[in-house]
Motif scaffolding. Sequence first.
Motif, PDB file in Angstrom:
ATOM      1  N   ASN A 113       0.890  -0.819  -0.272  1.00 47.73           N
ATOM      2  CA  ASN A 113      -0.054   0.140   0.373  1.00 47.73           C
ATOM      3  C   ASN A 113       0.849   1.120   0.271  1.00 47.73           C
ATOM      4  N   VAL A 114       0.889   2.391  -0.634  1.00 40.31           N
ATOM      5  CA  VAL A 114       1.588   2.987  -0.312  1.00 40.31           C
ATOM      6  C   VAL A 114       0.628   4.972  -0.374  1.00 40.31           C
ATOM      7  N   TYR A 124      -3.134   5.662  -2.275  1.00 36.02           N
ATOM      8  CA  TYR A 124      -2.601   5.390  -3.629  1.00 36.02           C
ATOM      9  C   TYR A 124      -3.572   4.453  -3.575  1.00 36.02           C
ATOM     10  N   TYR A 125      -4.160   4.211  -5.176  1.00 36.38           N
ATOM     11  CA  TYR A 125      -5.056   3.295  -5.725  1.00 36.38           C
ATOM     12  C   TYR A 125      -5.158   2.923  -7.259  1.00 36.38           C
ATOM     13  N   LYS A 126      -5.211   2.086  -8.229  1.00 39.99           N
ATOM     14  CA  LYS A 126      -4.820   1.395  -9.512  1.00 39.99           C
ATOM     15  C   LYS A 126      -6.731   1.947  -9.886  1.00 39.99           C
ATOM     16  N   THR A 127      -7.139   2.914 -11.122  1.00 40.01           N
ATOM     17  CA  THR A 127      -8.197   2.409 -11.981  1.00 40.01           C
ATOM     18  C   THR A 127      -8.033   1.837 -12.597  1.00 40.01           C
ATOM     19  N   ALA A 134      -6.506   8.985  -5.616  1.00 43.33           N
ATOM     20  CA  ALA A 134      -6.172   9.238  -4.582  1.00 43.33           C
ATOM     21  C   ALA A 134      -7.165   8.469  -4.021  1.00 43.33           C
ATOM     22  N   ILE A 135      -7.337   7.856  -2.261  1.00 45.18           N
ATOM     23  CA  ILE A 135      -8.347   7.187  -1.647  1.00 45.18           C
ATOM     24  C   ILE A 135      -8.038   7.870  -0.540  1.00 45.18           C
ATOM     25  N   CYS A 136      -8.791   8.119   0.608  1.00 48.80           N
ATOM     26  CA  CYS A 136      -8.789   7.528   2.223  1.00 48.80           C
ATOM     27  C   CYS A 136      -9.510   7.056   2.940  1.00 48.80           C
ATOM     28  N   LYS A 140      -8.161  -0.687   4.803  1.00 47.80           N
ATOM     29  CA  LYS A 140      -7.955  -1.118   4.636  1.00 47.80           C
ATOM     30  C   LYS A 140      -7.758  -2.419   2.667  1.00 47.80           C
ATOM     31  N   GLU A 141      -8.954  -2.303   2.504  1.00 50.95           N
ATOM     32  CA  GLU A 141      -9.267  -3.727   1.434  1.00 50.95           C
ATOM     33  C   GLU A 141      -9.502  -2.155   0.092  1.00 50.95           C
ATOM     34  N   LEU A 142     -10.169  -1.540   0.631  1.00 50.95           N
ATOM     35  CA  LEU A 142      -9.645  -0.218  -0.943  1.00 50.95           C
ATOM     36  C   LEU A 142      -8.043   0.678  -1.150  1.00 50.95           C
ATOM     37  N   ARG A 143      -7.328  -0.036  -0.458  1.00 52.22           N
ATOM     38  CA  ARG A 143      -6.209   0.462  -0.914  1.00 52.22           C
ATOM     39  C   ARG A 143      -5.476  -0.254  -2.427  1.00 52.22           C
ATOM     40  N   GLY A 144      -5.058   0.862  -2.745  1.00 46.42           N
ATOM     41  CA  GLY A 144      -3.829   0.018  -4.076  1.00 46.42           C
ATOM     42  C   GLY A 144      -3.012  -1.016  -3.449  1.00 46.42           C
TER      43      GLY A 144
END
Length: 169
Positions: A113-114, A124-127, A134-136, A140-144
């Motif tokens: 996770n970054v 950060y996460y990738k589409t 970026a997502i807050c 943790k499952e929603l993190r990239g």
Amino acid sequence: MSEEKLYVIKSRSDDEFYFSGDRVIPNWSDNLISHFKNYEIAKEIAEENNGQVVTLIEEPEKVVLTKEQAKIVRGAHNDKLPACYISSKSDDEELLMNAYVNGYTVAKEKKYNVKVPHTKEVWYYKTFDGDLLAICPADKELRGKFTEAEIEQYGLQDCEKEEVTDDEV
């Protein structure tokens, strides 16, 4: 590799035979599937049948390789001179030859996770399109989850990162 040994019983006479469970087998063959895990039981049966206990050699442990190393070993299997092929493609000749002979598995890439710099809990996460957003979430499952190569690709080397364990993936 298992520490447990396997045993078969071999004749003491010049007439080579192997004892497998309830039958005598004249020659060693691939269809010899029974074996003894307990040395004392094998020894007792061997004494009753004028035989001796023989330890089977265990299969060597497979080598763990990176994707790039595995590609070289696969290429060597298709080459007339596998050792030359490996030697020309890598400096890890001993490791790759060991993998060529004994088999290999490919190591799972670590994922991270970054965290977005200068923020409290923004990650950060990738589409699906490969864009970086970026997502807050606290979840943790929603993190990239990024590999080292992806971190470099997106230029995130200077960001704080947190390794994702297998139970989180």
